[in-house]
Write an enzyme that holds these catalytic residues in place. Structure first.
Site, short mmCIF file in Angstrom:
data_model
loop_
_atom_site.label_atom_id
_atom_site.label_comp_id
_atom_site.label_asym_id
_atom_site.label_seq_id
_atom_site.Cartn_x
_atom_site.Cartn_y
_atom_site.Cartn_z
CG ASP A 115 -1.79 1.23 1.32
OD1 ASP A 115 -1.79 2.04 0.36
OD2 ASP A 115 -2.46 1.40 2.35
CD GLU A 139 35.28 11.83 7.40
OE1 GLU A 139 34.97 12.81 8.13
OE2 GLU A 139 36.39 11.69 6.89
CD GLU A 169 30.68 14.03 12.97
OE1 GLU A 169 31.88 14.32 12.81
OE2 GLU A 169 29.80 14.90 13.17
CD GLU A 204 33.98 13.48 15.38
OE1 GLU A 204 34.17 14.53 16.05
OE2 GLU A 204 34.60 13.22 14.35
CD GLU A 239 33.68 10.57 11.74
OE1 GLU A 239 33.35 11.68 12.19
OE2 GLU A 239 34.66 10.40 11.00
CG HIS A 246 32.13 15.73 7.44
ND1 HIS A 246 33.06 15.59 8.44
CD2 HIS A 246 31.26 16.68 7.85
CE1 HIS A 246 32.78 16.42 9.42
NE2 HIS A 246 31.69 17.09 9.09
NE ARG A 293 39.14 17.39 9.88
CZ ARG A 293 40.29 16.90 9.43
NH1 ARG A 293 41.33 17.71 9.32
NH2 ARG A 293 40.41 15.64 9.08
CD GLU A 331 35.60 16.22 4.94
OE1 GLU A 331 35.09 15.77 5.98
OE2 GLU A 331 36.74 16.76 4.92
NE ARG A 361 34.61 20.08 7.66
CZ ARG A 361 35.02 19.13 8.49
NH1 ARG A 361 35.57 18.02 8.00
NH2 ARG A 361 34.89 19.26 9.79
#
Length: 473
Positions: free
Chosen positions: A54, A132, A134, A215, A223, A272, A342, A361, A363
């Protein structure tokens, strides 16, 4: 996860004496769903014919007068469930039972179309994603919202707020200091064995794991990093990842959440996404430009930064997502790129000069996202950047958090709310429609659902902190 054929799946069922087959898929907002059939109902024809269900009871999908849908098992996703007794699990595609067309609002179908469109452009044949992701693990969580009350309460035995708590057997004092949760050893890290069990269960299910660790946040932030894989496979693995994390936590008498910002005034959880494009087994992002990247990679960065608000409507899709995207807490709040830094929205890792390791990456995404839609939107923005040679501008290699206001004038900021991201998506989504990857109906339904079911629902309710601010006004 293996590349088995239907015949090999049936052989596995016999070998492992399977008696239940769990058919799983993801609903539109991003929650996994399932139903179970006896193994006797699974035949080779099942992988073509599918099983009915359904669709009107699934969020954001069919109306009641057109509710019949099909789940079609994908043999390559078959695993023996590590938590259920003699149960095989498979991720499924969703089809219309009359036309037998893949359903446009099936998130996995969007991801499959994104891969097909990428190949049709001739730019690349593989889009690799390495997430990555978390999450928090708590010992206790309680919450409720009604007409006359609203509250939440969370607790963790390692939370820094519990240093003075009276505990059974005595308080041993090994609590994680505020902002110092990165890489502590036991007994301060109370979740080492839990994360190792998650890692082992993932590996048993064929998912590659690079590392696991505690983390930054106090209160149980963890993580587990997955190895990169092509888009659909990576999104499938993230679905399994969440399933394993939550079930391992439950078996340890704990509870896990992928909510981006469950704890105020501490680091939130991101997802990330490490990203690279490949063609003929060659990494297209390796080159001699900035941080060892090619022009193709820089144009891809340009596309993601240009369409960041629209991409974040899928990659940061909850009202809670934007409580994470605030200055500090290592959250990327400025739309720029950098090597190593970062604090930038896009970071280029420089730990290895090998061409096969070149990637960047993104983030901003968080683990509340529907991974199929988030990764697809990111890929489509990158392809637009490459096709239109979008210049990402100069990198910003300074610590963004320490810059003076006048230095940040020309640096775009991430959206402040889900409202802003959805508004941008309404205006900027042509790049998502190419190849019929995202349809207008998918865009409209996403904006409607998020606006009505989440933003307005929250806007209408008094917040507990409003009582602290205004009760005696």
């Amino acid at each position: 996860m293996t590349d088995m054929t239907p015949r090999e799946v049936l052989a596995l069922c016999r070998e492992r004496e399977i008696y239940a087959v769990d058919l799983r898929f993801m609903d539109f907002p991003g929650l996994q769903k399932h139903f179970t059939i006896p193994v006797s109902e699974l035949t080779e024809q099942s992988f073509d014919e599918g099983f009915g269900f359904d669709g009107s009871s699934i969020r954001g999908w069919q109306a009641i007068n057109e509710s019949d849908m099909l789940v079609v098992p994908e043999a390559s996703t078959a695993i023996v469930d590590p938590f259920m007794t003699r149960t095989l699990a498979m991720t499924c595609n969703i089809q219309d039972p009359i036309t037998r067309e893949d359903y446009a609002k099936d998130p996995r179908n969007v991801a499959r179309k994104a891969e097909r469109y990428m190949r049709s452009t001739g730019i690349a044949d593989t889009a690799n994603f390495g997430p990555e992701c978390e999450f928090f693990v708590f010992d206790d969580v309680r919450f409720d919202s009604s007409q006359q009350h609203a509250f939440y309460y969370i607790d963790s035995q390692e939370g820094q707020w519990n240093r003075g708590r009276v505990e059974a057997g005595g308080n041993r004092g090994h609590k994680i200091r505020y902002g110092e949760g990165y890489f502590p050893v036991p007994p301060t890290d109370t979740l080492q064995e839990l994360r190792t069990e998650i890692m082992l269960r993932l590996q048993e299910c064929g998912v590659g794991v690079e590392a696991q660790h505690h983390e930054v946040a106090s209160g149980g932030q963890c993580e587990v990093d997955l190895k990169f894989a092509p888009l659909v496979q990576s999104a499938d693995q993230l679905l399994l990842y969440k399933y394993i994390v939550k079930n391992v936590a439950a078996r340890h008498g704990k509870t896990a959440t992928f909510m981006p910002k469950p704890i105020w005034n501490d680091a939130g959880s991101g997802m990330h996404l490490h990203f690279s494009l490949w063609k003929d087994a060659q990494n297209l992002f390796a080159g001699s430009g900035y941080a060892g990247l090619s022009d193709t990679a820089l144009y891809a960065i340009g596309g993601i930064l240009k369409h960041a608000y629209s991409v974040m409507a899928f990659a940061c899709p909850t009202t809670n997502s934007y409580k994470r995207l605030v200055p500090g807490y290592e959250a990327p709040v400025n739309l720029t790129y950098s090597s190593r830094n970062r604090s930038a929205a896009i970071r280029i890792p420089v730990h290895s000069p090998r061409p096969e390791n070149k990637r960047f990456e993104f983030r901003c995404p968080d683990p509340s996202s529907n991974s199929y839609l988030a990764m697809s939107a990111m890929l489509m923005a990158a392809l637009d950047g490459i096709e239109n040679r979008i210049d990402p501008g100069p990198p910003l290699d300074k610590d963004i958090y320490d810059l003076a206001p006048e230095e940040l004038v020309d640096v775009a900021r991430t959206p402040l709310s889900l409202d802003e991201s959805l508004l941008a998506l309404r205006k900027d989504h042509e790049f998502l429609l190419r190849g019929d990857v995202f349809t207008e109906d998918v865009i409209d339904t996403w904006i409607w659902y998020k606006s009505e079911k989440e933003i307005e629902a929250l806007r209408q309710r008094p917040h507990p902190f409003e009582f602290a601010m205004y009760y005696d006004i």
